[in-house]
Design a protein around this motif. Structure first.
Motif, PDB file in Angstrom:
ATOM      1  N   TRP A 176       0.817  -1.208   0.000  1.00  0.00           N
ATOM      2  CA  TRP A 176       0.000   0.000   0.000  1.00  0.00           C
ATOM      3  C   TRP A 176       0.853   1.261   0.000  1.00  0.00           C
ATOM      4  N   ILE A 177       0.476   2.213  -0.867  1.00  0.00           N
ATOM      5  CA  ILE A 177       1.167   3.493  -0.991  1.00  0.00           C
ATOM      6  C   ILE A 177       0.181   4.605  -0.643  1.00  0.00           C
ATOM      7  N   ASP A 178       0.569   5.465   0.282  1.00  0.00           N
ATOM      8  CA  ASP A 178      -0.249   6.612   0.672  1.00  0.00           C
ATOM      9  C   ASP A 178      -0.142   7.658  -0.436  1.00  0.00           C
ATOM     10  N   ILE A 179      -1.288   8.021  -1.039  1.00  0.00           N
ATOM     11  CA  ILE A 179      -1.240   8.953  -2.172  1.00  0.00           C
ATOM     12  C   ILE A 179      -1.869  10.311  -1.894  1.00  0.00           C
ATOM     13  N   ALA A 180      -2.788  10.398  -0.911  1.00  0.00           N
ATOM     14  CA  ALA A 180      -3.451  11.686  -0.669  1.00  0.00           C
ATOM     15  C   ALA A 180      -4.377  11.592   0.531  1.00  0.00           C
ATOM     16  N   ALA A 181      -4.743  12.755   1.031  1.00  0.00           N
ATOM     17  CA  ALA A 181      -5.828  12.823   2.012  1.00  0.00           C
ATOM     18  C   ALA A 181      -7.136  12.732   1.250  1.00  0.00           C
ATOM     19  N   ILE A 182      -8.123  12.079   1.822  1.00  0.00           N
ATOM     20  CA  ILE A 182      -9.416  11.972   1.134  1.00  0.00           C
ATOM     21  C   ILE A 182      -9.994  13.360   0.862  1.00  0.00           C
ATOM     22  N   ASP A 183      -9.726  14.316   1.752  1.00  0.00           N
ATOM     23  CA  ASP A 183     -10.244  15.674   1.566  1.00  0.00           C
ATOM     24  C   ASP A 183      -9.533  16.434   0.444  1.00  0.00           C
ATOM     25  N   ASP A 184      -8.437  15.885  -0.093  1.00  0.00           N
ATOM     26  CA  ASP A 184      -7.773  16.500  -1.246  1.00  0.00           C
ATOM     27  C   ASP A 184      -8.584  16.330  -2.529  1.00  0.00           C
ATOM     28  N   ILE A 185      -9.530  15.396  -2.503  1.00  0.00           N
ATOM     29  CA  ILE A 185     -10.381  15.151  -3.665  1.00  0.00           C
ATOM     30  C   ILE A 185     -11.774  15.674  -3.331  1.00  0.00           C
ATOM     31  N   PRO A 186     -12.328  16.539  -4.159  1.00  0.00           N
ATOM     32  CA  PRO A 186     -13.666  17.049  -3.862  1.00  0.00           C
ATOM     33  C   PRO A 186     -14.710  15.930  -3.926  1.00  0.00           C
ATOM     34  N   LEU A 187     -15.737  16.056  -3.125  1.00  0.00           N
ATOM     35  CA  LEU A 187     -16.836  15.102  -3.150  1.00  0.00           C
ATOM     36  C   LEU A 187     -17.408  15.031  -4.562  1.00  0.00           C
ATOM     37  N   ARG A 188     -17.580  13.797  -5.068  1.00  0.00           N
ATOM     38  CA  ARG A 188     -18.031  13.525  -6.444  1.00  0.00           C
ATOM     39  C   ARG A 188     -17.068  14.102  -7.473  1.00  0.00           C
ATOM     40  N   GLY A 189     -15.782  14.092  -7.121  1.00  0.00           N
ATOM     41  CA  GLY A 189     -14.752  14.578  -8.022  1.00  0.00           C
ATOM     42  C   GLY A 189     -13.632  13.563  -8.164  1.00  0.00           C
ATOM     43  N   ALA A 190     -12.538  13.986  -8.794  1.00  0.00           N
ATOM     44  CA  ALA A 190     -11.411  13.095  -9.043  1.00  0.00           C
ATOM     45  C   ALA A 190     -10.117  13.888  -9.083  1.00  0.00           C
ATOM     46  N   ARG A 191      -9.038  13.177  -8.923  1.00  0.00           N
ATOM     47  CA  ARG A 191      -7.689  13.707  -9.100  1.00  0.00           C
ATOM     48  C   ARG A 191      -6.898  12.684  -9.893  1.00  0.00           C
ATOM     49  N   VAL A 192      -5.847  13.132 -10.542  1.00  0.00           N
ATOM     50  CA  VAL A 192      -5.026  12.250 -11.380  1.00  0.00           C
ATOM     51  C   VAL A 192      -3.744  11.890 -10.646  1.00  0.00           C
ATOM     52  N   LEU A 193      -3.431  10.608 -10.671  1.00  0.00           N
ATOM     53  CA  LEU A 193      -2.178  10.087 -10.147  1.00  0.00           C
ATOM     54  C   LEU A 193      -1.338   9.704 -11.359  1.00  0.00           C
ATOM     55  N   LYS A 194      -0.220  10.385 -11.545  1.00  0.00           N
ATOM     56  CA  LYS A 194       0.648  10.088 -12.685  1.00  0.00           C
ATOM     57  C   LYS A 194       1.606   8.972 -12.302  1.00  0.00           C
ATOM     58  N   THR A 195       1.679   7.939 -13.150  1.00  0.00           N
ATOM     59  CA  THR A 195       2.578   6.811 -12.929  1.00  0.00           C
ATOM     60  C   THR A 195       3.451   6.629 -14.162  1.00  0.00           C
ATOM     61  N   ALA A 196       4.462   5.803 -14.046  1.00  0.00           N
ATOM     62  CA  ALA A 196       5.350   5.531 -15.179  1.00  0.00           C
ATOM     63  C   ALA A 196       4.596   4.882 -16.340  1.00  0.00           C
ATOM     64  N   ALA A 197       3.499   4.210 -16.023  1.00  0.00           N
ATOM     65  CA  ALA A 197       2.741   3.515 -17.063  1.00  0.00           C
ATOM     66  C   ALA A 197       1.529   4.298 -17.547  1.00  0.00           C
ATOM     67  N   GLY A 198       1.333   5.494 -17.050  1.00  0.00           N
ATOM     68  CA  GLY A 198       0.185   6.293 -17.466  1.00  0.00           C
ATOM     69  C   GLY A 198      -0.585   6.813 -16.276  1.00  0.00           C
ATOM     70  N   CYS A 199      -1.648   7.519 -16.544  1.00  0.00           N
ATOM     71  CA  CYS A 199      -2.410   8.188 -15.486  1.00  0.00           C
ATOM     72  C   CYS A 199      -3.520   7.299 -14.934  1.00  0.00           C
ATOM     73  N   VAL A 200      -3.706   7.419 -13.628  1.00  0.00           N
ATOM     74  CA  VAL A 200      -4.774   6.737 -12.911  1.00  0.00           C
ATOM     75  C   VAL A 200      -5.665   7.820 -12.314  1.00  0.00           C
ATOM     76  N   ALA A 201      -6.974   7.683 -12.488  1.00  0.00           N
ATOM     77  CA  ALA A 201      -7.927   8.624 -11.902  1.00  0.00           C
ATOM     78  C   ALA A 201      -8.391   8.062 -10.565  1.00  0.00           C
ATOM     79  N   VAL A 202      -8.316   8.904  -9.529  1.00  0.00           N
ATOM     80  CA  VAL A 202      -8.777   8.511  -8.198  1.00  0.00           C
ATOM     81  C   VAL A 202     -10.045   9.311  -7.915  1.00  0.00           C
ATOM     82  N   PHE A 203     -11.145   8.608  -7.691  1.00  0.00           N
ATOM     83  CA  PHE A 203     -12.464   9.211  -7.533  1.00  0.00           C
ATOM     84  C   PHE A 203     -12.937   9.142  -6.083  1.00  0.00           C
TER      85      PHE A 203
END
Length: 110
Positions: free
Chosen positions: A3-30
């Motif tokens: 497990w990798i800690d990526i963000a506080a849940i409050d960093d993502i707006p309710l019913r929103g998303a943020r992008v996690l950039k990885t070496a293999a491409g982007c992952v959307a965290v909702f």
């Protein structure tokens, strides 16, 4: 799982998303609800639209380009649309979002 800690849940707006950039491409965290998070590939299989820019409703996201709807739980397209996006295990602990680093590594190896 690693497990990798990526963000506080409050960093993502309710019913929103943020992008996690990885070496293999982007992952959307909702964040569909106050205390839930899901992670999917950020690229719609239909026309490559950024799912992180889509509309989050229930436990689904609607692609901003052509309105395809995907389950945040399974990555499967809903309704008449066919296709799926990769999903990645996440969990919320003490207000922090953790993602399975092993799953991200497997994505990179594929």
């Amino acid at each position: 799982m690693s497990w990798i800690d990526i963000a506080a849940i409050d960093d993502i707006p309710l019913r929103g998303a943020r992008v996690l950039k990885t070496a293999a491409g982007c992952v959307a965290v909702f964040r569909p609800t106050e205390d839930e998070a899901y992670a999917l590939s950020d690229r719609c299989p239909h026309k490559g639209g950024p799912l992180s820019d889509g509309i989050v409703h229930d436990r689904k996201v609607t692609c901003p380009l052509h309105n395809w709807v995907f389950s945040l739980e399974t990555g499967e397209a809903q309704g008449a649309d066919e296709g799926r996006v990769d999903t990645y295990p996440v969990r919320v602990e003490n207000g922090r979002i953790l993602i399975d680093g092993t799953a991200l590594t497997r994505r990179h190896a594929a």
